[in-house]
Design a protein around this motif. Structure first.
Motif, PDB file in Angstrom:
ATOM      1  N   LEU A 243       0.846  -1.193   0.000  1.00 55.72           N
ATOM      2  CA  LEU A 243       0.000   0.000   0.000  1.00 55.72           C
ATOM      3  C   LEU A 243       0.880   1.241   0.000  1.00 55.72           C
ATOM      4  CD1 LEU A 243      -2.579  -0.895   2.814  1.00 55.72           C
ATOM      5  CD2 LEU A 243      -2.891  -1.120   0.347  1.00 55.72           C
ATOM      6  N   GLU A 244       0.354   2.305  -0.578  1.00 52.57           N
ATOM      7  CA  GLU A 244       1.065   3.592  -0.607  1.00 52.57           C
ATOM      8  C   GLU A 244       1.451   4.035   0.807  1.00 52.57           C
ATOM      9  OE1 GLU A 244       2.997   6.758  -1.871  1.00 52.57           O
ATOM     10  OE2 GLU A 244       2.124   5.295  -3.259  1.00 52.57           O
ATOM     11  N   SER A 245       0.545   3.833   1.771  1.00 56.02           N
ATOM     12  CA  SER A 245       0.810   4.267   3.154  1.00 56.02           C
ATOM     13  C   SER A 245       1.971   3.498   3.779  1.00 56.02           C
ATOM     14  CB  SER A 245      -0.443   4.086   4.005  1.00 56.02           C
ATOM     15  OG  SER A 245      -0.937   2.761   3.899  1.00 56.02           O
ATOM     16  N   VAL A 246       2.204   2.276   3.319  1.00 59.60           N
ATOM     17  CA  VAL A 246       3.324   1.472   3.813  1.00 59.60           C
ATOM     18  C   VAL A 246       4.623   1.969   3.186  1.00 59.60           C
ATOM     19  CG1 VAL A 246       4.275  -0.861   4.001  1.00 59.60           C
ATOM     20  CG2 VAL A 246       1.805  -0.522   4.107  1.00 59.60           C
ATOM     21  N   MET A 247       4.582   2.253   1.893  1.00 57.50           N
ATOM     22  CA  MET A 247       5.769   2.770   1.210  1.00 57.50           C
ATOM     23  C   MET A 247       6.230   4.092   1.824  1.00 57.50           C
ATOM     24  SD  MET A 247       5.355   1.916  -2.791  1.00 57.50           S
ATOM     25  CE  MET A 247       4.485   0.489  -3.400  1.00 57.50           C
ATOM     26  N   GLN A 248       5.268   4.902   2.242  1.00 60.22           N
ATOM     27  CA  GLN A 248       5.597   6.221   2.775  1.00 60.22           C
ATOM     28  C   GLN A 248       6.422   6.142   4.059  1.00 60.22           C
ATOM     29  OE1 GLN A 248       1.816   8.217   2.993  1.00 60.22           O
ATOM     30  NE2 GLN A 248       1.868   8.791   0.827  1.00 60.22           N
ATOM     31  N   VAL A 249       6.205   5.106   4.872  1.00 58.77           N
ATOM     32  CA  VAL A 249       6.946   5.014   6.134  1.00 58.77           C
ATOM     33  C   VAL A 249       8.212   4.170   5.999  1.00 58.77           C
ATOM     34  CG1 VAL A 249       4.872   5.325   7.527  1.00 58.77           C
ATOM     35  CG2 VAL A 249       5.681   3.005   7.017  1.00 58.77           C
ATOM     36  N   ALA A 250       8.375   3.485   4.854  1.00 62.60           N
ATOM     37  CA  ALA A 250       9.523   2.594   4.670  1.00 62.60           C
ATOM     38  C   ALA A 250      10.795   3.380   4.377  1.00 62.60           C
ATOM     39  CB  ALA A 250       9.247   1.608   3.540  1.00 62.60           C
ATOM     40  N   ASP A 251      11.943   2.800   4.764  1.00 64.08           N
ATOM     41  CA  ASP A 251      13.249   3.371   4.428  1.00 64.08           C
ATOM     42  C   ASP A 251      13.632   3.013   3.001  1.00 64.08           C
ATOM     43  OD1 ASP A 251      13.975   4.442   7.087  1.00 64.08           O
ATOM     44  OD2 ASP A 251      13.874   2.324   7.663  1.00 64.08           O
ATOM     45  N   GLU A 252      12.992   1.987   2.489  1.00 66.72           N
ATOM     46  CA  GLU A 252      13.345   1.466   1.172  1.00 66.72           C
ATOM     47  C   GLU A 252      12.144   0.729   0.594  1.00 66.72           C
ATOM     48  OE1 GLU A 252      16.312  -1.989  -0.686  1.00 66.72           O
ATOM     49  OE2 GLU A 252      16.530  -1.421   1.419  1.00 66.72           O
ATOM     50  N   VAL A 253      12.008   0.795  -0.741  1.00 68.40           N
ATOM     51  CA  VAL A 253      11.009  -0.024  -1.428  1.00 68.40           C
ATOM     52  C   VAL A 253      11.767  -0.992  -2.327  1.00 68.40           C
ATOM     53  CG1 VAL A 253       9.064  -0.064  -3.037  1.00 68.40           C
ATOM     54  CG2 VAL A 253       9.284   1.814  -1.383  1.00 68.40           C
ATOM     55  N   THR A 254      11.502  -2.280  -2.131  1.00 65.46           N
ATOM     56  CA  THR A 254      12.166  -3.312  -2.929  1.00 65.46           C
ATOM     57  C   THR A 254      11.213  -3.801  -4.021  1.00 65.46           C
ATOM     58  OG1 THR A 254      13.378  -5.419  -2.830  1.00 65.46           O
ATOM     59  CG2 THR A 254      11.463  -5.196  -1.363  1.00 65.46           C
ATOM     60  N   ALA A 255      11.622  -4.818  -4.745  1.00 61.74           N
ATOM     61  CA  ALA A 255      10.765  -5.400  -5.782  1.00 61.74           C
ATOM     62  C   ALA A 255       9.539  -6.051  -5.132  1.00 61.74           C
ATOM     63  CB  ALA A 255      11.554  -6.424  -6.586  1.00 61.74           C
ATOM     64  N   SER A 256       8.585  -6.439  -5.942  1.00 63.02           N
ATOM     65  CA  SER A 256       7.339  -7.010  -5.423  1.00 63.02           C
ATOM     66  C   SER A 256       7.549  -8.427  -4.894  1.00 63.02           C
ATOM     67  CB  SER A 256       6.286  -7.055  -6.531  1.00 63.02           C
ATOM     68  OG  SER A 256       6.575  -8.123  -7.413  1.00 63.02           O
ATOM     69  N   ASN A 257       6.519  -8.952  -4.246  1.00 64.64           N
ATOM     70  CA  ASN A 257       6.578 -10.323  -3.742  1.00 64.64           C
ATOM     71  C   ASN A 257       6.651 -11.343  -4.880  1.00 64.64           C
ATOM     72  OD1 ASN A 257       3.767  -9.853  -4.417  1.00 64.64           O
ATOM     73  ND2 ASN A 257       3.245 -11.658  -3.210  1.00 64.64           N
ATOM     74  N   ALA A 258       6.236 -10.937  -6.080  1.00 64.36           N
ATOM     75  CA  ALA A 258       6.322 -11.835  -7.239  1.00 64.36           C
ATOM     76  C   ALA A 258       7.747 -11.884  -7.781  1.00 64.36           C
ATOM     77  CB  ALA A 258       5.367 -11.375  -8.332  1.00 64.36           C
ATOM     78  N   GLU A 259       8.564 -10.914  -7.379  1.00 65.82           N
ATOM     79  CA  GLU A 259       9.928 -10.794  -7.902  1.00 65.82           C
ATOM     80  C   GLU A 259      10.985 -10.949  -6.814  1.00 65.82           C
ATOM     81  OE1 GLU A 259       9.255  -7.536 -11.397  1.00 65.82           O
ATOM     82  OE2 GLU A 259       8.707  -6.964  -9.362  1.00 65.82           O
ATOM     83  N   ASP A 260      10.635 -11.699  -5.758  1.00 66.51           N
ATOM     84  CA  ASP A 260      11.594 -11.987  -4.683  1.00 66.51           C
ATOM     85  C   ASP A 260      12.168 -10.726  -4.040  1.00 66.51           C
ATOM     86  OD1 ASP A 260      11.714 -14.938  -4.713  1.00 66.51           O
ATOM     87  OD2 ASP A 260      12.465 -14.662  -6.744  1.00 66.51           O
ATOM     88  N   GLY A 261      11.287  -9.749  -3.824  1.00 66.23           N
ATOM     89  CA  GLY A 261      11.741  -8.480  -3.258  1.00 66.23           C
ATOM     90  C   GLY A 261      12.468  -8.615  -1.930  1.00 66.23           C
ATOM     91  N   VAL A 262      11.982  -9.495  -1.051  1.00 68.24           N
ATOM     92  CA  VAL A 262      12.641  -9.685   0.250  1.00 68.24           C
ATOM     93  C   VAL A 262      14.025 -10.286   0.050  1.00 68.24           C
ATOM     94  CG1 VAL A 262      12.535 -10.910   2.457  1.00 68.24           C
ATOM     95  CG2 VAL A 262      10.458  -9.896   1.505  1.00 68.24           C
ATOM     96  N   ALA A 263      14.105 -11.309  -0.792  1.00 66.01           N
ATOM     97  CA  ALA A 263      15.384 -11.973  -1.048  1.00 66.01           C
ATOM     98  C   ALA A 263      16.421 -10.993  -1.605  1.00 66.01           C
ATOM     99  CB  ALA A 263      15.188 -13.140  -2.019  1.00 66.01           C
ATOM    100  N   LEU A 264      15.994 -10.087  -2.475  1.00 60.28           N
ATOM    101  CA  LEU A 264      16.923  -9.114  -3.071  1.00 60.28           C
ATOM    102  C   LEU A 264      17.610  -8.284  -2.003  1.00 60.28           C
ATOM    103  CD1 LEU A 264      14.775  -7.873  -6.102  1.00 60.28           C
ATOM    104  CD2 LEU A 264      16.831  -9.300  -6.193  1.00 60.28           C
ATOM    105  N   VAL A 265      16.851  -7.836  -1.023  1.00 61.96           N
ATOM    106  CA  VAL A 265      17.421  -7.005   0.052  1.00 61.96           C
ATOM    107  C   VAL A 265      18.356  -7.841   0.929  1.00 61.96           C
ATOM    108  CG1 VAL A 265      16.910  -5.613   2.092  1.00 61.96           C
ATOM    109  CG2 VAL A 265      15.482  -5.401   0.048  1.00 61.96           C
ATOM    110  N   ILE A 266      17.924  -9.042   1.275  1.00 64.88           N
ATOM    111  CA  ILE A 266      18.759  -9.905   2.118  1.00 64.88           C
ATOM    112  C   ILE A 266      20.076 -10.227   1.417  1.00 64.88           C
ATOM    113  CG2 ILE A 266      18.944 -12.162   3.236  1.00 64.88           C
ATOM    114  CD1 ILE A 266      15.889 -12.064   3.666  1.00 64.88           C
ATOM    115  N   GLU A 267      19.996 -10.554   0.131  1.00 65.10           N
ATOM    116  CA  GLU A 267      21.213 -10.852  -0.646  1.00 65.10           C
ATOM    117  C   GLU A 267      22.172  -9.663  -0.623  1.00 65.10           C
ATOM    118  OE1 GLU A 267      18.811 -13.705  -3.843  1.00 65.10           O
ATOM    119  OE2 GLU A 267      19.590 -11.745  -4.476  1.00 65.10           O
ATOM    120  N   ARG A 268      21.632  -8.472  -0.811  1.00 63.79           N
ATOM    121  CA  ARG A 268      22.464  -7.262  -0.829  1.00 63.79           C
ATOM    122  C   ARG A 268      23.120  -7.012   0.521  1.00 63.79           C
ATOM    123  NH1 ARG A 268      18.835  -2.830  -0.997  1.00 63.79           N
ATOM    124  NH2 ARG A 268      19.312  -2.452   1.193  1.00 63.79           N
ATOM    125  N   VAL A 269      22.320  -7.125   1.565  1.00 55.99           N
ATOM    126  CA  VAL A 269      22.842  -6.872   2.915  1.00 55.99           C
ATOM    127  C   VAL A 269      23.940  -7.866   3.283  1.00 55.99           C
ATOM    128  CG1 VAL A 269      22.213  -7.009   5.370  1.00 55.99           C
ATOM    129  CG2 VAL A 269      20.751  -5.760   3.785  1.00 55.99           C
TER     130      VAL A 269
END
Length: 275
Positions: A243-269
């Motif tokens: 949701l837009e309201s979630v993006m607004q409070v986030a420090d970062e927006v990653t790819a969607s759940n269909a594109e392994d967005g969580v994994a992308l951040v973990i891999e980078r970190v």
């Protein structure tokens, strides 16, 4: 995030899980790599342990989980309860009485007893699908409302055949009643927890137990019930489908759940700290 996090907190539905509700191979590998690096990986979900078991196997979750939007912490292997926060029956009675005066035709269900108990009001099952509670509606049965609200509740859910959860939540908030928290997870019902219970409150409690500082936490989410947690964490991440309201409070927006967005951040970190 300049140092390796000590804890990764992630929402499941529409965040970690792909659109089919599964854990992709890439996501599983990223979670395994994080655990190998000594990082706690914690599911923080509106779900109950019964709805976590299959995913836990696929995601490799074996430690603590936060269920019912942070209302309780449970160890997935030992079933030890770290903490529980329940709404007392007198508050449940007040909520249901007042809300039913405003909206006829509502149906309630409650999660209790460390997430093992589930009781649905007569007629609730007709509105439910298996995916809603990871329980077969044909086996839900139906009880009078008094029986639904007689147990201290970890999560009270309310739905209506026609009225959207957002509108029910708005009406409930407008009553000005004390003693509980209201949120939406993207499921087709409103979720009611004990006062001051959010995914952030549950995460804070678990981190205290594990000796993890707020600054050492990365949190991932997509929905209204993730906002507090994303704000609280040292590094809060929204998936692109959030949701837009979630993006607004986030420090970062990653790819969607269909594109392994969580994994992308973990891999980078993890790559940033690979010696």
């Amino acid at each position: 995030m300049n140092t390796l996090p000590k804890l990764i907190a992630t929402d499941l539905d529409h965040t970690l899980l792909d659109p089919e509700g599964l854990v992709s191979e890439r996501t599983r590998n990223a979670l395994d790599a994080a655990r190998s690096a000594g990082i706690h990986v914690v599911p923080v979900t509106a779900r109950q342990p019964v709805g976590l078991r299959q995913i836990a196997e696929n995601a490799g979750f074996t430690e603590w989980a936060l269920c019912s939007n942070g209302a309780f912490g449970i160890h997935l292997e030992t079933s030890e309860l770290l903490f529980t926060n329940e709404t007392p029956p007198h508050t449940l009675e007040l909520i249901t009485t007042r809300l039913n005066e405003r909206i006829p035709g509502l149906k309630y269900a409650s999660v209790y007893d460390g997430g093992e108990g589930f009781v649905a009001e007569e007629g609730y099952a007709h509105l439910a699908a298996f995916i809603d509670h990871k329980r077969d509606p044909r086996h839900m049965g139906g009880a009078p409302l008094e029986a639904v609200i007689e147990h201290p509740s970890l999560k009270l859910v309310v739905r209506h055949p026609e009225i959207a959860p957002h509108d029910i939540a708005h009406e409930l908030s407008g009553l000005g009643l004390p003693g509980f928290e209201v949120t939406l997870s993207g499921a087709p019902f409103v979720e009611i927890m004990a006062e001051n219970v959010t995914k952030a409150s549950g995460l804070e409690e678990l981190c205290g137990h594990l000796g993890v500082a707020q600054s050492e936490v990365i949190a991932f989410g997509d929905a209204r019930n993730d906002i507090d947690m994303i704000e609280w964490a040292g590094h809060g991440v929204a998936v692109a489908n959030a949701l837009e309201s979630v993006m607004q409070v986030a420090d970062e927006v990653t790819a969607s759940n269909a594109e392994d967005g969580v994994a992308l951040v973990i891999e980078r970190v993890l790559a940033q700290h690979h010696h």
